[in-house]
Enzyme design. Structure first.
Site, short mmCIF file in Angstrom:
data_model
loop_
_atom_site.label_atom_id
_atom_site.label_comp_id
_atom_site.label_asym_id
_atom_site.label_seq_id
_atom_site.Cartn_x
_atom_site.Cartn_y
_atom_site.Cartn_z
N HIS A 81 -14.63 -41.58 -16.19
CA HIS A 81 -15.76 -41.83 -15.64
C HIS A 81 -17.06 -42.36 -16.65
O HIS A 81 -16.74 -42.00 -17.48
CB HIS A 81 -16.42 -40.72 -14.96
CG HIS A 81 -17.64 -40.93 -14.07
ND1 HIS A 81 -19.07 -41.06 -14.49
CD2 HIS A 81 -18.22 -41.10 -12.45
CE1 HIS A 81 -19.87 -41.15 -13.66
NE2 HIS A 81 -19.27 -41.38 -12.63
N CYS A 103 -18.06 -45.94 -10.74
CA CYS A 103 -18.57 -45.70 -12.02
C CYS A 103 -17.25 -45.54 -13.04
O CYS A 103 -17.66 -44.83 -13.99
CB CYS A 103 -19.37 -44.54 -12.11
SG CYS A 103 -20.86 -44.69 -11.48
#
Ligand SMILES: Cc1ncc(COP(=O)(O)O)c(C=O)c1O
Ligand SMILES: Cc1ncc(COP(=O)(O)O)c(C=O)c1O
Lengths: 413, 147, 413, 147
Positions: A128, A369
């Site tokens: 992430h 993300c």
């Protein structure tokens, strides 16, 4: 029916959440966006309200009884977190806003102090942005090198690969416990062991694991571990950085301000001891109380039980998702949790999410993300992710809605 | 509600986009990007005698963003800069629900009004139009430089 | 009686706060520690609970309607803050955890980019650590010089003094709107004007003013302004950094992670526009909703009305405090608000606070996170601080309890 | 409750501290500080033949912190290191309410039990005792070096 083998009654658990109660003005949603954030049980909402109503005061500063009580509640939350992840001592628990801040704190305080030009930082391709950008920036600032640990085509990490990447220049391995896209559970204890053998530290991003399986920092033997309250049935505005005591001792403060100094003279500063050293200013007090209640909620069900039930549900979902023609699921078949990133024919993931939304099913679509990973997978995906209150009815509704989505876009049934 | 969004006309533009492609230079190129979902629309255009003499788009994204770009290309080709500006304003107002959808005024673009019920999709529908806006700013700036 | 001239009925306002309602298990406190944190009205507590119960979702990421609603509420809170302080645009409002983080953000992002060796940073002697330590550390990191603007013996700042300190090397003047110890209101608009004339920027710490008087960033013309939600009837875990748009444009990001990038490739990053650029990760969503409600609460009374009433109460308190033999009050007589730092004979401030606590009056004692100022004043002080729910009865009880304190410590009545 | 805290004996030690001052070298010095309130206790001591042969304190702070230091000085002077350790443990337990206050066991120190009802003041009462603990660590370390 398969239902008989399920070890938990999710309907009963939903009773503990206002979000799932009938409400005259609200749609009744099937919430499958738990990797983004979970819903909150009454117990958490009430603990926070109760704090604001009766115990609110600032912490750690002398004066009156209500302040002492607030401090006690705040520190009790820290103790609860320490027990929850089996830290050696409460001083190893630093409260932050969330996973992102926890990792930024490490990159800034530890990284800018101890990472030298030519050093190497290993990150995985599935991270992430929260566990990627801080290291990219640190590498740039310090003239260090970012080394990417690529995933296999089935969406897993291979330890052999890591062995090749580790060197005596490696300072850190940054890895997520569970990928927020692939759902894969990474062998973090093994990774930490290998990192340590190479003389490097290991940071584990536990944002996606903390509410879904037992997490034991001593068993993993990680040096840093980060997670957010809001993905574990708690409020926003609070997260945790766990770090080994010795590291917190040698790291310089992050934010500076009230509460983290012993003495301030114009010519001399003396920092407080950890964890206070890393908690400048008024901390998220009500939020810590909420996190305490959230961890109590999780343990009231039991993390082994949660992991077992979510595993059963994951197996059920995997089987049913295969029934949908043209559906492509990412991540491995085994060793994974209930996070399902997928594409469906050439229907754009946003369009999938919108059709599902029109059927009162909440999923997420996009790059999650994790742009480098999404790039590797070929673009955006739709993502359904489970929590303890989901059940087979939800999966069934999802499957129906995916068939319907195909129809809207003109694909044969 | 869903039917309003995924009408024949949207799906048709998505499947059979008008004016997809790139122009040869000289041209004005403007990139539009929606970071939260990754939708991308790149508009190429050429202005001659104050009119958009040619225009193309490419990019990738959801049906709404791509269909909207396709409809835009069809709608503004040959228009003066002033007319294009007006059309952008009209369409943004339509998409955001600030004016009633009226076939007499908006033509095929009425199809875009379907996003009103899906707030998360408004950005998809407006992306191409905001991108055109930026492209027209470039065009005006160039025009000023030339005089 | 004097009571007749008071323009607000604080008893009625206390009805809006659970903290002040009779409760079987709680003491009924006279709460005079408002400079540390204020109590929370029902409206705030319920807005937050309601968010958790029915609208909870993560923000800014595509997918479903409930997420869109959460984003809308979060951005509405930003808009509310912008209107509250009269910012030119909502993009000038960055949400943080609180004043401390806001100022650390500026010192780190703006400071480490634009402050050069030999530059000067002016801070006042009365600053809270939050507006002091970030500048001390920045000065050290960048080889800049920290210039201290000393206070007068009556606890005020003299503009003539500032004129002497400003030079073409000055980069920033950092000043609190209201001192958390002296209660003095500083002429921040004038200070900003002078800073600008010298080519410097000005940061205003509005932690103590935001809930007590009108604060208009355009009228002040500050470049940065910081405050915390929890001192303005809102929850912990949320604060605000206001900065002029042009500054936010040129400042590099602070935390990095999800939500603040447009594209992430291994070799290329493109940041999002402000304010997103400065809000990596899941923001304090529920807390923003709570802050929104808190600002609504404040405006439901009216900031002019609050300032007027608290001024009346301050005058009353100043008169009555003079009646206590041996009481020494710090800060000026005029141009001040209801923050009263004092000492009483040679009784240690902590002992004062403890005696008052035994009489159910909450005040604070110590160095108030302003060590250099406390040093200048001669050591720790006791501090009583007012908010909109306090009234003359509270002041009277305080005065009585101070007489009693003298007696406990053997001073003649 | 308040009377229990501010007893004659506490106020007497505060007003008339025993053993306030500094020792001439050679000595062991240990500083104790409570950052949240600024209480400060500095202990000077000398160890001869395994006994605390002399001890003084100085510093500044509230009545509780200073009276506690004064009582400490009175109580540990002449004690062996082992006895001093025991006294520290006993007193901390007393202050934190882990044992009953008993004049037969604690002597004058029972007065410190009054802080139990004022949690914010516990740190004041324990400051001197934690400082002594650190000083004794120094003493043991020096003793080890000498052998
Ligand atoms: C003047 C002033 N500045 C800054 C702060 C720090 O605020 P926070 O602790 O909410 O970050 C405070 C409050 O403690 C204050 O009074
Ligand atoms: C694996 C992982 N790491 C980090 C984060 C960031 O967490 P937060 O936004 O709470 O800081 C997330 C969630 O978005 C995540 O899934």
């Amino acid at each position: 029916m398969m239902t008989t083998r399920f070890t938990l009654d999710a309907r009963e658990i939903r009773q503990q959440f206002p979000f799932f109660q009938p409400h005259p003005e609200m749609r009744n949603l099937i919430y499958l966006d738990n990797a983004a954030t979970t819903q909150k049980p009454y117990a958490v909402i009430e603990a926070v309200s109760n704090f604001w109503a009766y115990h609110n005061a600032n912490v750690h500063r002398g004066g009156h009884g209500v302040g002492a009580k607030a401090s006690e509640l705040y520190e009790a939350a820290r103790g609860r977190v320490a027990r929850f992840i089996n830290a050696r001592e409460t001083a190893e628990i630093v409260f932050t806003r969330g996973t992102t801040e926890s990792i930024n704190l490490v990159a800034s305080s530890w990284g800018e102090t101890f990472v030298q030009p030519g050093d190497e930082l290993i990150v995985t391709e599935m991270e992430h942005h929260a566990n990627l950008l801080p290291w990219m920036r640190l590498a740039e600032k310090r003239g260090a090198r970012l080394v990417v640990w690529h995933i296999t085509d089935s969406g897993t990490l291979e330890l052999d690969q890591l062995r090749k990447l580790l060197s005596e220049r490696t300072r850190l391995v940054a890895v997520s416990h569970i990928s927020n896209v692939l759902g894969v559970i990474n062998p973090v204890a093994e990774i930490c062991r290998m990192a340590h053998e190479a003389g490097a530290l290991c940071l584990v991003d536990a944002a996606q694991s903390i509410a879904h399986m037992p997490v034991d920092v001593q068993a993993i033997d990680c040096d840093f571990l980060a997670f957010s309250g809001h993905k574990a049935y708690g409020p926003t505005g609070i997260g945790v950085l766990y770090a080994k005591r010795a590291l917190l001792e040698e790291m310089p403060p992050y934010h500076v301000g009230g509460g983290m100094v012993q003495t301030v003279r114009w010519d001399r500063l003396r920092w407080a001891e950890p964890p206070a050293k890393f908690e400048a200013g008024t901390p998220p007090i009500g939020e810590a109380v909420g996190l305490h209640a959230a961890l109590d909620f999780i343990d009231s069900i039991g993390r082994e039980a949660i992991a077992a039930y979510e595993h059963e549900l994951t197996e059920y979902a995997l089987a049913r998702l295969q029934e949908v023609p043209g559906l492509r699921l990412y991540g491995p078949r085994e060793g994974r949790t209930g996070i399902f990133a997928f594409t469906l024919e050439d229907i754009h993931p946003h369009d999938i999410a919108t059709v599902l939304d029109s059927r009162d099913i909440a999923v997420r679509a996009g790059l999650h993300c994790a742009h480098p990973l999404s790039e590797r997978l070929g673009g955006p995906t739709a993502r359904a992710s489970l929590a303890i209150y989901n059940d087979t009815d939800h999966i069934d509704a999802l499957i129906d809605a995916l068939h319907y989505t195909r129809k809207v876009f003109g694909y044969a049934g | 509600m869903l039917d309003e969004l995924y009408q024949e006309i949207i799906l048709d533009h998505y499947r059979h986009p008008r004016g997809r492609g790139e122009l040869e230079p000289p041209k004005i190129t403007q990139e539009g990007f929606n970071p939260s979902c990754g939708d991308e629309v790149i508009i190429d255009l050429r202005v001659e005698d104050g009119r958009i003499s040619d225009i193309r788009f490419h990019g990738r994204g959801c049906s709404i963003s791509q269909a909207s770009a396709s409809m835009l290309v069809e709608a503004v080709k040959g228009k003066t800069l002033e007319e294009a500006h007006q059309l952008i304003e009209q369409t943004l107002a339509l998409v955001k629900g600030e004016v009633e959808a009226d076939y007499a005024v908006h033509g095929d673009l009425v199809a875009l009004a379907g996003v009103r019920n899906f707030p998360v999709r408004v950005k998809c529908a407006t992306l191409a139009w905001h991108t055109l806006e930026e492209a027209l700013k470039q065009a005006s700036a160039e025009a000023v430089q030339e005089t």
